[in-house]
Design a protein around this motif. Sequence first.
Motif, PDB file in Angstrom:
ATOM      1  N   ARG A 194      26.799  28.622  49.437  1.00  0.00           N
ATOM      2  CA  ARG A 194      27.829  28.031  50.294  1.00  0.00           C
ATOM      3  C   ARG A 194      29.192  28.687  50.051  1.00  0.00           C
ATOM      4  O   ARG A 194      30.077  28.640  50.882  1.00  0.00           O
ATOM      5  N   TYR A 195      29.358  29.288  48.882  1.00  0.00           N
ATOM      6  CA  TYR A 195      30.650  29.835  48.471  1.00  0.00           C
ATOM      7  C   TYR A 195      30.523  31.309  48.127  1.00  0.00           C
ATOM      8  O   TYR A 195      29.453  31.776  47.744  1.00  0.00           O
ATOM      9  N   LEU A 196      31.646  31.998  48.251  1.00  0.00           N
ATOM     10  CA  LEU A 196      31.716  33.406  47.897  1.00  0.00           C
ATOM     11  C   LEU A 196      32.829  33.572  46.867  1.00  0.00           C
ATOM     12  O   LEU A 196      33.963  33.149  47.115  1.00  0.00           O
ATOM     13  N   LEU A 197      32.508  34.142  45.723  1.00  0.00           N
ATOM     14  CA  LEU A 197      33.492  34.405  44.678  1.00  0.00           C
ATOM     15  C   LEU A 197      33.762  35.896  44.631  1.00  0.00           C
ATOM     16  O   LEU A 197      32.854  36.699  44.415  1.00  0.00           O
ATOM     17  N   ASP A 198      35.013  36.261  44.851  1.00  0.00           N
ATOM     18  CA  ASP A 198      35.457  37.650  44.776  1.00  0.00           C
ATOM     19  C   ASP A 198      36.402  37.756  43.585  1.00  0.00           C
ATOM     20  O   ASP A 198      37.602  37.531  43.712  1.00  0.00           O
ATOM     21  N   PRO A 199      35.880  38.072  42.378  1.00  0.00           N
ATOM     22  CA  PRO A 199      36.677  38.002  41.160  1.00  0.00           C
ATOM     23  C   PRO A 199      37.681  39.140  40.971  1.00  0.00           C
ATOM     24  O   PRO A 199      38.574  39.036  40.143  1.00  0.00           O
ATOM     25  N   CYS A 200      37.519  40.209  41.715  1.00  0.00           N
ATOM     26  CA  CYS A 200      38.431  41.355  41.634  1.00  0.00           C
ATOM     27  C   CYS A 200      38.723  41.804  43.067  1.00  0.00           C
ATOM     28  O   CYS A 200      38.321  42.881  43.497  1.00  0.00           O
ATOM     29  N   CYS A 201      39.410  40.950  43.806  1.00  0.00           N
ATOM     30  CA  CYS A 201      39.488  41.080  45.262  1.00  0.00           C
ATOM     31  C   CYS A 201      40.464  42.121  45.781  1.00  0.00           C
ATOM     32  O   CYS A 201      40.430  42.445  46.963  1.00  0.00           O
ATOM     33  N   GLY A 202      41.338  42.659  44.942  1.00  0.00           N
ATOM     34  CA  GLY A 202      42.339  43.586  45.472  1.00  0.00           C
ATOM     35  C   GLY A 202      43.204  42.868  46.488  1.00  0.00           C
ATOM     36  O   GLY A 202      43.801  41.836  46.185  1.00  0.00           O
ATOM     37  N   ASN A 203      43.219  43.357  47.719  1.00  0.00           N
ATOM     38  CA  ASN A 203      44.018  42.694  48.749  1.00  0.00           C
ATOM     39  C   ASN A 203      43.243  41.613  49.503  1.00  0.00           C
ATOM     40  O   ASN A 203      43.715  41.077  50.491  1.00  0.00           O
ATOM     41  N   SER A 204      42.048  41.299  49.052  1.00  0.00           N
ATOM     42  CA  SER A 204      41.222  40.206  49.571  1.00  0.00           C
ATOM     43  C   SER A 204      40.718  40.429  50.998  1.00  0.00           C
ATOM     44  O   SER A 204      40.423  39.485  51.716  1.00  0.00           O
ATOM     45  N   PHE A 205      40.567  41.669  51.381  1.00  0.00           N
ATOM     46  CA  PHE A 205      40.100  41.964  52.734  1.00  0.00           C
ATOM     47  C   PHE A 205      38.699  41.417  53.000  1.00  0.00           C
ATOM     48  O   PHE A 205      38.450  40.800  54.028  1.00  0.00           O
ATOM     49  N   HIS A 206      37.771  41.626  52.069  1.00  0.00           N
ATOM     50  CA  HIS A 206      36.401  41.166  52.305  1.00  0.00           C
ATOM     51  C   HIS A 206      36.322  39.637  52.324  1.00  0.00           C
ATOM     52  O   HIS A 206      35.602  39.060  53.140  1.00  0.00           O
ATOM     53  N   SER A 207      37.047  38.980  51.447  1.00  0.00           N
ATOM     54  CA  SER A 207      37.093  37.509  51.480  1.00  0.00           C
ATOM     55  C   SER A 207      37.650  37.029  52.809  1.00  0.00           C
ATOM     56  O   SER A 207      37.180  36.048  53.381  1.00  0.00           O
TER      57      SER A 207
END
Length: 177
Positions: free
Chosen positions: A46-59
């Motif tokens: 249900r959730y997506l964790l982006d621990p090193c997201c940079g500018n968070s584009f994929h999130s």
Amino acid sequence: NFSYKDSEKLDEETLIKEYFVEVFSWSVLPYDGLKTIYDIISKYCRYLLDPCCGNSFHSYLFSTFTDMDCFSYDIQDERNSWTDITVKDGLESFSDLSDHHNVCLLMSWIDYDELSVKLLEKYQGETVLSIGNYYESNPKCKYLMKLSQEYTIIFKTRLMMPWNLYETIEIYRRNDD
């Protein structure tokens, strides 16, 4: 600092060379590819964790174009991020989760192989979305080796990026013990 007005002065090749990675975090997912990835990972998470997201584009893509809740972390704040970022070491992001089993771990072009391995070791969930990974230029990547030892690949696609290299996008599920 880049503005639209400045872009009128730059040719397409210069724009891609100088700004593509800064804006799109190396890998752009077309909408149909994003939808396919979402259809698969939403069966498990249900959730997506982006621990090193940079500018968070994929999130941003997942939170905007799907109903997936995304958590974006990075060790440094990005002034022009696509979404809100929690400024925290990626390894510490797991402490904010009460349960990893409903969380897909997004691993996208993390700068250091060692950090990627440590993130995989800390993650207790079952699903990993891996974006990037030039197999041809880094065949002994410890992160990729750990993924192949502890997880089973359930989806793989390759996308041609503007600099004529392929980005590999894979979804993994943890092997049963």
